[in-house]
Design a protein around this motif. Structure first.
Motif, mmCIF file in Angstrom:
data_model
loop_
_atom_site.group_PDB
_atom_site.id
_atom_site.type_symbol
_atom_site.label_atom_id
_atom_site.label_comp_id
_atom_site.label_asym_id
_atom_site.label_seq_id
_atom_site.Cartn_x
_atom_site.Cartn_y
_atom_site.Cartn_z
ATOM 1 N N UNK A 7 0.811 -1.212 0.000
ATOM 2 C CA UNK A 7 0.000 0.000 0.000
ATOM 3 C C UNK A 7 0.852 1.272 0.000
ATOM 4 N N UNK A 8 2.035 1.202 0.573
ATOM 5 C CA UNK A 8 2.911 2.374 0.639
ATOM 6 C C UNK A 8 4.018 2.310 -0.410
ATOM 7 N N UNK A 9 4.735 1.184 -0.469
ATOM 8 C CA UNK A 9 5.941 1.094 -1.288
ATOM 9 C C UNK A 9 5.692 0.668 -2.733
ATOM 10 N N UNK A 56 -11.374 -3.952 -2.008
ATOM 11 C CA UNK A 56 -10.498 -3.214 -1.091
ATOM 12 C C UNK A 56 -9.382 -4.101 -0.520
ATOM 13 N N UNK A 57 -8.263 -3.459 -0.183
ATOM 14 C CA UNK A 57 -7.105 -4.195 0.301
ATOM 15 C C UNK A 57 -7.096 -4.228 1.822
ATOM 16 N N UNK A 58 -6.307 -5.167 2.358
ATOM 17 C CA UNK A 58 -6.094 -5.300 3.806
ATOM 18 C C UNK A 58 -7.394 -5.532 4.573
ATOM 19 N N UNK A 59 -8.345 -6.216 3.926
ATOM 20 C CA UNK A 59 -9.596 -6.552 4.598
ATOM 21 C C UNK A 59 -9.476 -7.838 5.393
ATOM 22 N N UNK A 60 -10.562 -8.218 6.089
ATOM 23 C CA UNK A 60 -10.529 -9.459 6.865
ATOM 24 C C UNK A 60 -10.537 -10.686 5.959
ATOM 25 N N UNK A 61 -10.034 -11.808 6.483
ATOM 26 C CA UNK A 61 -10.069 -13.081 5.786
ATOM 27 C C UNK A 61 -11.354 -13.807 6.182
ATOM 28 N N UNK A 62 -12.213 -14.079 5.187
ATOM 29 C CA UNK A 62 -13.477 -14.759 5.450
ATOM 30 C C UNK A 62 -13.342 -16.258 5.185
ATOM 31 N N UNK A 63 -13.826 -17.095 6.093
ATOM 32 C CA UNK A 63 -13.788 -18.544 5.835
ATOM 33 C C UNK A 63 -14.826 -18.959 4.795
ATOM 34 N N UNK A 64 -14.464 -19.966 4.016
ATOM 35 C CA UNK A 64 -15.344 -20.556 3.004
ATOM 36 C C UNK A 64 -15.412 -22.050 3.296
ATOM 37 N N UNK A 65 -16.629 -22.569 3.431
ATOM 38 C CA UNK A 65 -16.834 -23.977 3.776
ATOM 39 C C UNK A 65 -17.359 -24.725 2.554
#
Length: 285
Positions: free
Chosen positions: A131-133, A236-245
Motif C-alpha cells: 500500500x505504501x511502497x 479493497x485491500x487489507x480486509x478481513x479473511x473470510x472462511x469458506x466452507x
C-alpha cells in the motif's frame, strides 16, 4: 483447466508415494526464451518490454507398475524450476516458481516427439503489492502464490543422450483472492531447450498389471475449508479473511483405471458473501 491441473498433481503424488516401481529421475532439461506478461485489467501496470523465462527440469519416465501408467502411455513426471523477468522490474519485479509436472509424449518418428505438458506448484514474487511502497502492482498481492502451467513441445533427438526442444507454454499465477489485489499473472512464451539423459530409461512393464478394477459403487465424503478477502480483483485491500466452507456427499464408481462417474450433492458457503448481503440490506427482515 483447474480440474486438469489438480488431476496432474494427484497423479504425481500418487505415483511417487504409492508406486511399486523404483522410480528415478533420468533426464535434465534447461530451456529459455522470451515471454509476455498479458495486460488483462484496466489498472494493469505498464508492460514496458518482453519478459524472459528460464526453466530447469528433472524428469523420469513411469514404468507401467501402476495401472494408470499404461492408460496415459507411460508419461514422464518431473520437477520444474523457473525464474522470469515480468516486463516492468520497478513494479512487477521478478518471478520464481517450482512446480511438479507431467509430460505426455507422442512419437512422431524415430527421432521426433510431440509432448503435452502440465504442472502446478508455487511461485514467489519479489515485488508484490504494498500500500505504501508498491501501490501500482494490482497483479499480485502476496509474495507467494499458486502457480500452474501448460505447454506443447517438439523434441528432436540429436544423439543417444542429447535432444533439442522448442516449447510454447503459458504460466498462470494467482492467490485466489487470499490477499487482494489479485488480478493474476498470465505469461505465454516460447522456449528453446537442451535435454540430456543422465541414465537409462526404465524397463516398461507392459504386462505386469492386472486388468481387473473395482467396479462397485463407493460412498465418498469430502470436506474443505478456505479463506479469502472479499472484493473485486483490485480491492479493497487489507480486509478481513473470510472462511469458506465446502462439502460433498456422493457415490462414485470406476468405469476404467482413470475414469469414474459420481452422483451426489455439493455444499458451498462463503461467509464473506453473507456479510456483504447483510451489510447492503438486500433483503427485508
Amino acid at each position: 483447466m483447474m480440474r486438469r491441473v489438480v488431476t496432474v498433481s494427484v497423479l504425481f503424488l500418487f505415483s511417487i508415494h504409492g508406486s511399486k516401481a523404483q522410480f528415478r529421475f533420468n533426464e535434465v532439461q534447461v530451456a529459455a526464451g522470451p515471454s509476455y506478461t498479458i495486460s488483462n485489467h484496466p489498472d494493469f501496470p505498464d508492460v514496458e518490454e518482453l519478459s524472459f523465462l528460464t526453466t530447469v527440469r528433472i524428469a523420469g519416465q513411469l514404468d507401467g507398475s501402476r495401472p494408470w501408467h499404461r492408460s496415459y502411455s507411460y508419461p514422464l513426471i518431473g520437477l520444474n524450476a523457473g525464474w522470469a523477468t515480468l516486463g516492468n522490474s520497478g513494479v512487477l519485479g521478478n518471478y520464481y516458481g517450482l512446480m511438479a509436472d507431467i509430460i505426455f509424449p507422442k512419437k512422431l518418428n524415430k527421432d521426433l516427439t510431440l509432448e503435452v505438458e502440465a504442472g502446478m506448484g508455487a511461485a514467489y514474487f519479489t515485488k508484490p503489492y504494498d500500500q505504501v511502497d508498491n501501490p501500482e502492482n494490482v497483479v499480485i498481492g502476496s509474495s507467494v502464490t499458486f502457480s500452474a502451467y501448460a505447454a506443447l513441445a517438439l523434441v528432436k533427438r540429436v544423439s543417444k543422450r542429447s535432444s533439442l526442444s522448442l516449447t510454447a507454454n503459458v504460466v498462470h499465477c494467482s492467490n485466489s483472492h487470499f490477499k487482494l489485489p489479485n488480478v493474476g499473472l498470465n505469461m505465454p512464451g516460447v522456449l528453446a531447450g537442451y535435454r540430456y539423459s543422465i541414465g537409462s530409461a526404465p524397463e516398461i512393464k507392459h504386462d505386469t498389471v492386472d486388468h481387473v478394477y473395482d467396479k462397485r459403487w463407493r460412498p465418498v465424503v469430502r470436506l474443505a475449508l478456505g479463506f479469502n478477502e472479499q472484493g473485486s480483483s483490485t480491492g479493497p485491500v487489507n480486509g478481513p479473511k473470510y472462511p469458506i466452507y465446502l462439502g460433498a456427499i456422493y457415490a462414485a464408481r470406476k468405469v476404467s483405471y482413470v475414469n469414474r462417474v459420481s452422483v451426489g450433492i455439493e455444499y458451498y458457503f462463503n461467509t464473506g458473501i453473507k456479510d456483504y448481503i447483510i451489510s447492503q440490506e438486500f433483503y427485508d427482515e
